[in-house]
Design an enzyme around this catalytic site. Structure first.
Site, PDB file in Angstrom:
ATOM      1  N   ARG A 372       0.856  -1.145   0.017  1.00 29.86           N
ATOM      2  CA  ARG A 372      -0.069   0.100   0.020  1.00 29.86           C
ATOM      3  C   ARG A 372       0.927   1.154  -0.152  1.00 29.86           C
ATOM      4  O   ARG A 372       1.767   1.270   0.650  1.00 29.86           O
ATOM      5  CB  ARG A 372      -0.961   0.010   1.224  1.00 29.86           C
ATOM      6  N   CYS A 594      -4.108  -6.305  -9.359  1.00 33.34           N
ATOM      7  CA  CYS A 594      -3.797  -5.016  -8.603  1.00 33.34           C
ATOM      8  C   CYS A 594      -4.434  -5.262  -7.118  1.00 33.34           C
ATOM      9  O   CYS A 594      -5.313  -5.734  -6.892  1.00 33.34           O
ATOM     10  CB  CYS A 594      -4.554  -3.945  -9.562  1.00 33.34           C
ATOM     11  N   CYS A 600       1.398   3.252  -8.803  1.00 32.14           N
ATOM     12  CA  CYS A 600       1.385   3.517 -10.229  1.00 32.14           C
ATOM     13  C   CYS A 600       0.608   4.980 -10.564  1.00 32.14           C
ATOM     14  O   CYS A 600       1.397   5.748 -11.028  1.00 32.14           O
ATOM     15  CB  CYS A 600       0.581   2.509 -11.119  1.00 32.14           C
TER      16      CYS A 600
END
Length: 625
Positions: A372, A594, A600
């Site tokens: 995260r 994902c 990203c």
């Protein structure tokens, strides 16, 4: 037990459900034909089409959507909260506490994109219980899962083969006396149970996809995401429009780099008077280790190897006390790094081979993995948090105390302060407001008077102090001298380097990093790691990793930076593969991998990637991460 039926208390719900069933029947009989010959305007003959999401390729210009019913049904609440993390749940709990104390009728609805509360929650986590003590003074009697008080605090500077112990002096931010090692997903799930007992309506599995606005520009509420859209962007027979949830005030607690918060920053110019946020990526594993090596309550942190002195980062290793010899370990890398060849995931795997770390893990078994992004900007990067009709709470605006490596206590407190500011306004008989959506500036005023503000101000210079010629070592000296002696009272405020996406240098100016192959015992490959996260998405839906321009990845990211998204993504979502013609390369997006870390969207040097929510319930299925 958490509620799984959308808006059951709504006065519109029965009507909405009947209409949706009717719409399904109509679509089954009159589904529009698939027009495979239609050419997307967001693709070209030269660039293979990657993005099919309606936020990039509008449906009103797509003939496949002609005749599809797009009406949404609405429901009303007093307060809507986006995000079932520590901030959102603390806000919901505090609102209902106040309502119950004053015998007021208050409808509080919370939507969460994960299939269940806590399933998308990931943190170290070493919890400072200050906010919890304020929220529930009897949390021990209520069975809060804080099972591991900190008993040992170890800090190290690592070289390639050796460890240099660093004294943990009282008063330094990293001191964990009085804190608890927790599995934050379990703690959040417990908060959800407390919220429901108080009467909060919790709707897991429903992702907030859109901010709704009144005609005067104030926030009206949110819309949940549409479902039943095929991977090519066309409607399936089971297509259903999302539902609207309107409120007097909407709280946005999406966590770090929320996709709705990004829209709100632009809409209300909330970042006008602060620096750009700077971030890190945190990667985490849970291991079952040899019981002889297990030391419940021990907390270990380190800086240094395998990162160089100019790359900010560090590690943690926490010994849990939950009936079996578990440790939680992780590695954090600041996303302001400059070398496009750096892979945070592979740095993490390499770190585990350090003799000081390996001795704990050898003979153990890895049972969980996740990642995260986290906010690291602190005080300098805090945006304006109130606007007509809404507020930002928790890690969405970024209340993490970076030197402490803690943000749960500040997130919870921000949610509680928001609730206390909102309550008298939404329960007043005369809703005096200049806008249709209530504006509650008192929340920001109360924040600035709270211990959150004092805490973040005192450590404001520690993270940016690492931007010097000596990097890590200069930052450690600064912390030791100015924080430990002056406690953050120095009469200056240092600045961060700027946007993380602007920090990468061209690949030709950098040295490629040779990473060792994983041994399958201490270090592992990426895909086997992602498998441990429980990540799953409906395969036949448009990729939620959208590109503003499908041609940019090859023309810019690959050509200049050697495709850094292949390395900064901790889940193998992005890879460059040869074109079918054999000439050139194309970007392939494996959206099903994902883990919703948002890295990203943050680090892409072209700022061409825009992360949006997939269908509700998609993503990782963390169990106490």
């Amino acid at each position: 037990m958490l509620i799984h039926t959308m808006f059951p208390a709504s006065r519109y719900s029965i009507q909405a459900q009947r209409c949706i069933r009717a719409l399904k029947t109509v679509k089954a009989d009159h589904a529009p034909p698939q027009l495979y010959t239609w050419r997307w305007k967001c693709s070209s003959a030269v660039t293979p089409r990657i993005t099919s999401h309606y936020t990039i390729c509008p449906r009103d210009k797509d003939p496949r959507w002609e005749g599809v019913e797009m009406e949404r049904f609405a429901d009303e609440a007093d307060v809507v909260i986006v995000g079932g993390g520590p901030a959102g749940l603390s806000a919901a709990i505090r609102l209902k506490q106040l309502a119950n104390e004053q015998e007021k009728d208050l409808r509080v609805c919370l939507v969460e994109k994960a299939s269940q509360i806590g399933a998308h929650t990931l943190s170290g986590a070493c919890l400072e219980p200050s906010a919890l003590n304020e929220l529930f003074s009897d949390w021990k009697e209520r069975g809060a899962p804080l099972n591991t008080p900190v008993t040992e605090d170890v800090f190290s500077l690592l070289t390639k083969k050796y460890r240099i112990p660093v004294p943990m002096l009282p008063g330094l931010p990293m001191n964990n006396h009085g804190n608890y090692i927790v599995r934050l997903g379990h703690f959040v799930r417990w908060l959800g149970e407390q919220a429901e007992e108080l009467g909060v309506e919790i709707y897991p599995g429903y992702a907030a996809a859109e901010v709704l606005f009144h005609e005067d520009g104030s926030v009206k509420g949110i819309a949940t995401n549409d479902v039943g859209i095929a991977k090519d962007g066309s409607p399936k027979d089971v297509f259903e429009r999302g539902m609207e949830l309107h409120a007097k005030v909407t709280l946005f607690g999406e966590g770090c780099h929320g996709h709705l918060a990004k829209q709100l920053y632009r809409q209300f110019n909330l970042r006008e008077n602060c620096e750009p946020q700077t971030y890190a990526i945190g990667l985490k594993e849970v291991w079952l280790i040899d019981e002889k090596k297990w030391r419940p309550g021990r907390v270990e942190h380190s800086v240094g190897w395998p990162l160089n002195r100019n790359t900010y980062g560090g590690s943690f290793l926490y010994h849990l006390n939950e009936g079996e010899p578990l440790v939680a370990l992780g590695f954090v890398v600041g996303l302001d790094y400059t070398n496009p060849y750096l892979s945070p995931f592979r740095e993490f795997q390499r770190w585990k081979h350090h003799p000081f770390i390996a001795k704990t893990l050898e003979g153990g078994n890895r049972i969980a993995y996740g990642a995260r992004a986290l906010n690291e900007g602190g005080y300098q990067c805090l945006p304006k948090v109130t606007f007509p009709g809404g507020m930002l709470i928790g890690c969405s605006p970024g209340f993490m105390n970076v030197p402490k490596i803690k943000g749960t206590h500040t997130a919870m407190k921000s949610g509680m302060l928001a609730a206390e500011a909102i309550f008298p306004k939404v329960t007043a008989k005369d809703l005096a407001s200049e806008t249709a959506g209530l504006h509650v500036p008192e929340y920001e005023d109360n924040l600035k008077k709270s211990w959150i503000w004092k805490e973040l101000y005192s450590v404001r210079n520690i993270r940016p102090s690492f931007h010097n010629y000596f990097g890590l070592y200069g930052g450690m000296v600064y912390t030791g001298v100015f924080y430990w002696i002056l406690r953050g009272k120095e009469p200056w405020t240092l600045k961060h380097a700027g946007l993380d996406s602007a920090q990468l240098r061209p690949a030709k100016e950098c040295t490629a990093i040779e990473y060792p192959k994983p041994d399958g015992k201490l270090s592992f490959d990426l895909l086997s790691s992602v498998a441990l996260s429980g990540t799953n998405h409906e395969g036949d839906q448009p990729p939620h990793l959208t590109l503003k321009d499908d041609s940019v990845p090859v023309a810019n990211n690959l050509a200049i930076y050697d495709g850094p998204e292949q390395r900064f993504c901790p889940a193998g979502v992005y890879e460059y593969v040869p074109l079918e013609t054999g000439e050139g390369m194309r970007l392939q997006i494996n959206a099903q991998n994902c883990v919703h870390c948002k890295t990203c969207d943050i680090k892409d040097p072209s700022q061409n990637i825009n992360w949006v929510v997939p269908e509700g319930s998609g993503g990782p299925a963390y169990n106490g991460m």
